[in-house]
Design a protein around this motif. Structure first.
Motif, PDB file in Angstrom:
ATOM      1  N   ILE A 105      20.383  13.612 -10.070  1.00  0.00           N
ATOM      2  CA  ILE A 105      19.797  12.981 -11.438  1.00  0.00           C
ATOM      3  C   ILE A 105      19.367  11.809 -10.637  1.00  0.00           C
ATOM      4  O   ILE A 105      18.590  11.799 -11.627  1.00  0.00           O
ATOM      5  CB  ILE A 105      21.731  12.381 -12.230  1.00  0.00           C
ATOM      6  CG1 ILE A 105      22.017  14.382 -12.546  1.00  0.00           C
ATOM      7  CG2 ILE A 105      21.487  11.235 -13.588  1.00  0.00           C
ATOM      8  CD1 ILE A 105      24.075  14.086 -12.955  1.00  0.00           C
ATOM      9  N   ALA A 106      19.607  11.663 -10.279  1.00  0.00           N
ATOM     10  CA  ALA A 106      19.247   9.787  -9.897  1.00  0.00           C
ATOM     11  C   ALA A 106      17.672  10.025  -9.352  1.00  0.00           C
ATOM     12  O   ALA A 106      17.053   9.679 -10.178  1.00  0.00           O
ATOM     13  CB  ALA A 106      19.795   8.611  -8.541  1.00  0.00           C
ATOM     14  N   ARG A 108      15.948  12.451 -10.430  1.00  0.00           N
ATOM     15  CA  ARG A 108      15.336  13.118 -11.328  1.00  0.00           C
ATOM     16  C   ARG A 108      14.608  11.709 -12.506  1.00  0.00           C
ATOM     17  O   ARG A 108      13.670  12.050 -12.943  1.00  0.00           O
ATOM     18  CB  ARG A 108      15.841  13.856 -12.348  1.00  0.00           C
ATOM     19  CG  ARG A 108      15.625  14.182 -13.754  1.00  0.00           C
ATOM     20  CD  ARG A 108      15.788  14.939 -14.414  1.00  0.00           C
ATOM     21  NE  ARG A 108      17.393  14.451 -14.646  1.00  0.00           N
ATOM     22  CZ  ARG A 108      18.427  14.861 -15.528  1.00  0.00           C
ATOM     23  NH1 ARG A 108      18.947  15.839 -15.915  1.00  0.00           N
ATOM     24  NH2 ARG A 108      19.444  14.053 -15.900  1.00  0.00           N
ATOM     25  N   ASP A 109      15.316  11.061 -12.446  1.00  0.00           N
ATOM     26  CA  ASP A 109      15.041  10.208 -13.058  1.00  0.00           C
ATOM     27  C   ASP A 109      14.862   8.721 -12.780  1.00  0.00           C
ATOM     28  O   ASP A 109      14.230   7.646 -13.590  1.00  0.00           O
ATOM     29  CB  ASP A 109      16.593   9.841 -13.432  1.00  0.00           C
ATOM     30  CG  ASP A 109      17.747  10.730 -14.820  1.00  0.00           C
ATOM     31  OD1 ASP A 109      15.833  11.971 -15.151  1.00  0.00           O
ATOM     32  OD2 ASP A 109      18.258  10.596 -14.900  1.00  0.00           O
ATOM     33  N   GLN A 110      15.022   8.204 -11.594  1.00  0.00           N
ATOM     34  CA  GLN A 110      14.699   7.153 -10.876  1.00  0.00           C
ATOM     35  C   GLN A 110      13.153   6.516 -11.435  1.00  0.00           C
ATOM     36  O   GLN A 110      13.179   5.538 -11.829  1.00  0.00           O
ATOM     37  CB  GLN A 110      14.737   6.988  -9.407  1.00  0.00           C
ATOM     38  CG  GLN A 110      15.359   5.637  -8.808  1.00  0.00           C
ATOM     39  CD  GLN A 110      16.157   4.367  -9.504  1.00  0.00           C
ATOM     40  OE1 GLN A 110      17.445   5.598  -9.466  1.00  0.00           O
ATOM     41  NE2 GLN A 110      16.699   3.577  -9.375  1.00  0.00           N
ATOM     42  N   ASN A 111      12.650   7.632 -10.814  1.00  0.00           N
ATOM     43  CA  ASN A 111      11.044   7.106 -11.174  1.00  0.00           C
ATOM     44  C   ASN A 111      10.263   8.259 -11.251  1.00  0.00           C
ATOM     45  O   ASN A 111       9.429   8.436 -10.154  1.00  0.00           O
ATOM     46  CB  ASN A 111      10.132   5.603  -9.879  1.00  0.00           C
ATOM     47  CG  ASN A 111       9.038   5.453 -10.280  1.00  0.00           C
ATOM     48  OD1 ASN A 111       8.356   6.062 -11.705  1.00  0.00           O
ATOM     49  ND2 ASN A 111       8.418   5.021  -9.254  1.00  0.00           N
ATOM     50  N   PRO A 112       9.910   9.063 -12.041  1.00  0.00           N
ATOM     51  CA  PRO A 112       9.331  10.674 -12.339  1.00  0.00           C
ATOM     52  C   PRO A 112       7.602  10.514 -12.120  1.00  0.00           C
ATOM     53  O   PRO A 112       7.277  11.341 -12.587  1.00  0.00           O
ATOM     54  CB  PRO A 112       9.057  10.887 -13.754  1.00  0.00           C
ATOM     55  CG  PRO A 112      10.882  10.081 -14.540  1.00  0.00           C
ATOM     56  CD  PRO A 112      10.832   8.876 -13.293  1.00  0.00           C
ATOM     57  N   GLN A 113       7.666   8.951 -11.775  1.00  0.00           N
ATOM     58  CA  GLN A 113       5.772   8.704 -11.808  1.00  0.00           C
ATOM     59  C   GLN A 113       5.376   8.775 -10.277  1.00  0.00           C
ATOM     60  O   GLN A 113       4.561   8.554  -9.639  1.00  0.00           O
ATOM     61  CB  GLN A 113       5.654   7.440 -12.629  1.00  0.00           C
ATOM     62  CG  GLN A 113       5.359   7.219 -14.131  1.00  0.00           C
ATOM     63  CD  GLN A 113       6.676   7.589 -14.837  1.00  0.00           C
ATOM     64  OE1 GLN A 113       7.462   7.018 -14.745  1.00  0.00           O
ATOM     65  NE2 GLN A 113       6.433   8.287 -15.885  1.00  0.00           N
ATOM     66  N   HIS A 117       7.951  11.844  -6.165  1.00  0.00           N
ATOM     67  CA  HIS A 117       9.121  12.673  -7.341  1.00  0.00           C
ATOM     68  C   HIS A 117       8.704  14.182  -7.609  1.00  0.00           C
ATOM     69  O   HIS A 117       9.846  15.540  -7.685  1.00  0.00           O
ATOM     70  CB  HIS A 117       9.027  11.817  -8.795  1.00  0.00           C
ATOM     71  CG  HIS A 117       9.809  12.195 -10.159  1.00  0.00           C
ATOM     72  ND1 HIS A 117       9.798  13.815 -10.152  1.00  0.00           N
ATOM     73  CD2 HIS A 117      11.064  11.786 -10.158  1.00  0.00           C
ATOM     74  CE1 HIS A 117      10.443  13.965 -11.222  1.00  0.00           C
ATOM     75  NE2 HIS A 117      10.986  13.130 -10.765  1.00  0.00           N
ATOM     76  N   GLN A 122      13.657  20.062  -8.923  1.00  0.00           N
ATOM     77  CA  GLN A 122      14.277  19.095  -9.971  1.00  0.00           C
ATOM     78  C   GLN A 122      15.418  19.082 -10.651  1.00  0.00           C
ATOM     79  O   GLN A 122      15.396  20.606 -10.508  1.00  0.00           O
ATOM     80  CB  GLN A 122      12.917  18.917 -10.886  1.00  0.00           C
ATOM     81  CG  GLN A 122      11.769  18.037 -10.424  1.00  0.00           C
ATOM     82  CD  GLN A 122      11.724  16.575 -10.100  1.00  0.00           C
ATOM     83  OE1 GLN A 122      12.551  16.187 -11.209  1.00  0.00           O
ATOM     84  NE2 GLN A 122      11.516  16.143  -8.694  1.00  0.00           N
ATOM     85  N   ASP A 125      19.455  20.600 -16.286  1.00  0.00           N
ATOM     86  CA  ASP A 125      20.263  20.487 -16.118  1.00  0.00           C
ATOM     87  C   ASP A 125      21.592  20.494 -15.679  1.00  0.00           C
ATOM     88  O   ASP A 125      21.530  20.959 -14.671  1.00  0.00           O
ATOM     89  CB  ASP A 125      20.383  21.133 -18.004  1.00  0.00           C
ATOM     90  CG  ASP A 125      21.802  21.075 -18.635  1.00  0.00           C
ATOM     91  OD1 ASP A 125      22.339  19.974 -19.250  1.00  0.00           O
ATOM     92  OD2 ASP A 125      21.307  22.411 -19.599  1.00  0.00           O
ATOM     93  N   CYS A 186      14.911   5.726  -4.180  1.00  0.00           N
ATOM     94  CA  CYS A 186      16.633   6.019  -4.976  1.00  0.00           C
ATOM     95  C   CYS A 186      17.927   5.911  -3.714  1.00  0.00           C
ATOM     96  O   CYS A 186      18.498   6.169  -4.266  1.00  0.00           O
ATOM     97  CB  CYS A 186      16.542   7.230  -5.295  1.00  0.00           C
ATOM     98  SG  CYS A 186      15.414   7.924  -5.766  1.00  0.00           S
TER      99      CYS A 186
END
Length: 391
Positions: A105-106, A108-113, A117, A122, A125, A186
């Motif tokens: 989860i981290a 995936r969400d920390q910095n998609p740019q 990444h 990835q 769900d 991360c």
């Protein structure tokens, strides 16, 4: 995700020269998971056609490990395909599964740019499922193609000794981008980087699991390699395990029982890159043990010191196992002078040019520094000249 889809394969490869392209043919050979693991605390029983979370329909099995089974699913909601990893109940219960879920989860969400990444497998769900064997974490992740191990395993079966340099460099750069994101954004350490955790993307497209895959030069030059299987990943703030990494790829600080950090991944990767280049492990802890009488760590340390130099006292003083292998002056109790080698000499067996060889030696020497404080980071290695011609 630890997939065994291609773990038992028959492969062939066309020799890479200027006249002929590098082509790998991988034949799928299914390998069944241990059925005795379908018991309380073990796997969740799954059949083709089962629907999970009211949207994921099971199409077929694509892999397994002793901690999970992995399935190809169709998502009714998005009309797309994915992989579903169902973690064994005992792993869910002892929180290791929650660590993997939390790390994914981290990531995936920390910095998609962030550049790295896109080099991380990835998570789409996650949900829970209850069954006859207990409660299980389910991870819906992107479906991946063959692994670097699959490509590597083709070589000896056809007599092809060396992977093309463009391919080794591309793999190295992409994994370093993944580690740069994991480590510097991360604060997560993978701790278990090996060939079957690095995946190709976009291959195959359809059907998802053909009996034969033919991978061409063009595919290797355009694919994105991604780092996956975060079942042993650890946040820097939650490093509970002392002994990490595949045995032959283990970092010096881990061998002596010192605290490890993100730099352990760098040493691990350096060893793996050497293995991809030379088709043999850099270190062999089991070497000649019947004759020497050394145990595996003693042999490993002797080989490491012969190749990379002495352990600094600052590292030895931090190791809980140091006194088992070193005297008070920092000298090995057993194995000193047993081996004599240099990276340059070991790599001289490759068919690469002197210029490429020299640059590769310098690159690996920065990744394989004994002292983790001095060892280069992922960002530093990405800027090394050896990787500057990767496209």
């Amino acid at each position: 995700m630890l997939s065994r889809l291609f773990s038992a394969v028959r492969c062939s490869v066309t020799r890479h020269t200027q006249e002929s392209p590098f082509i790998v043919r991988v034949t799928r050979k299914a390998e069944a998971e241990p059925q005795e693991q379908y018991r309380p605390g073990g796997y969740h029983p799954i059949s083709i056609g089962d629907v999970f979370n009211e949207r994921y329909c099971v199409v077929e099995q694509i892999g397994w490990s002793f901690y999970s089974t992995v399935w190809h699913v169709e998502d009714f909601l998005t009309q797309s395909r994915a992989a579903m990893k169902v973690i064994a109940s005992r792993i869910t219960k002892n929180k290791a599964g929650w660590d993997e879920r939390g790390c994914m989860i981290a990531l995936r969400d920390q910095n998609p740019q962030a550049p790295g990444h896109g080099h991380i497998c990835q998570l789409f769900d996650t949900f829970m499922v209850d069954g006859p064997n207990g409660r299980h974490i389910c991870l819906i992740i992107e479906i991946m193609g063959p692994t670097v191990l699959d490509i590597y395993c083709c070589s000896p079966r056809s007599g092809f000794k060396f992977l093309p340099l463009f391919l080794v460099k591309r793999i190295s750069q992409h994994v370093l981008l993944a580690l740069q994101y994991m480590h510097e954004t991360c604060n997560i350490v993978h701790t278990d980087i090996k060939g079957n955790d690095i995946f190709m993307t976009g291959i195959p497209s359809t059907p998802v699991l053909p009996e034969m895959l033919e991978i061409t030069d063009h595919a290797f030059k355009t694919t994105t390699f991604k780092l996956g299987d975060f079942s042993k990943a650890s946040r820097m703030s939650n490093r509970r395990v002392k002994l990490i990494q595949p045995t032959t790829l283990r970092a010096p600080e881990v061998l002596v029982g010192a605290e490890w950090d993100v730099k352990a991944d760098i040493f691990n990767l350096g060893c793996l890159i050497y293995e991809l280049v030379c088709h043999v492990p850099l270190f062999n802890p089991e070497w000649n043990k019947e004759k020497t009488g050394f145990d595996a760590p003693q042999t490993h340390l002797a080989q490491m010191i012969a190749l990379l130099g002495k352990f600094p006292q600052s590292l030895l003083t931090k190791g809980t196992a140091t006194e088992n292998y070193f005297d008070s002056e920092g000298n090995l109790l057993k194995g000193s002078g047993e081996y004599k080698m240099t990276l340059h000499k070991l790599l001289s067996c490759t068919p690469y040019s002197w210029k490429e060889l020299t640059s590769m030696v310098d690159f690996l020497s920065k990744a394989l520094i004994i002292d983790p404080v001095e060892r280069w980071s992922a960002s530093q290695l990405l800027a090394h000249p050896w990787l500057q011609d990767v496209h």
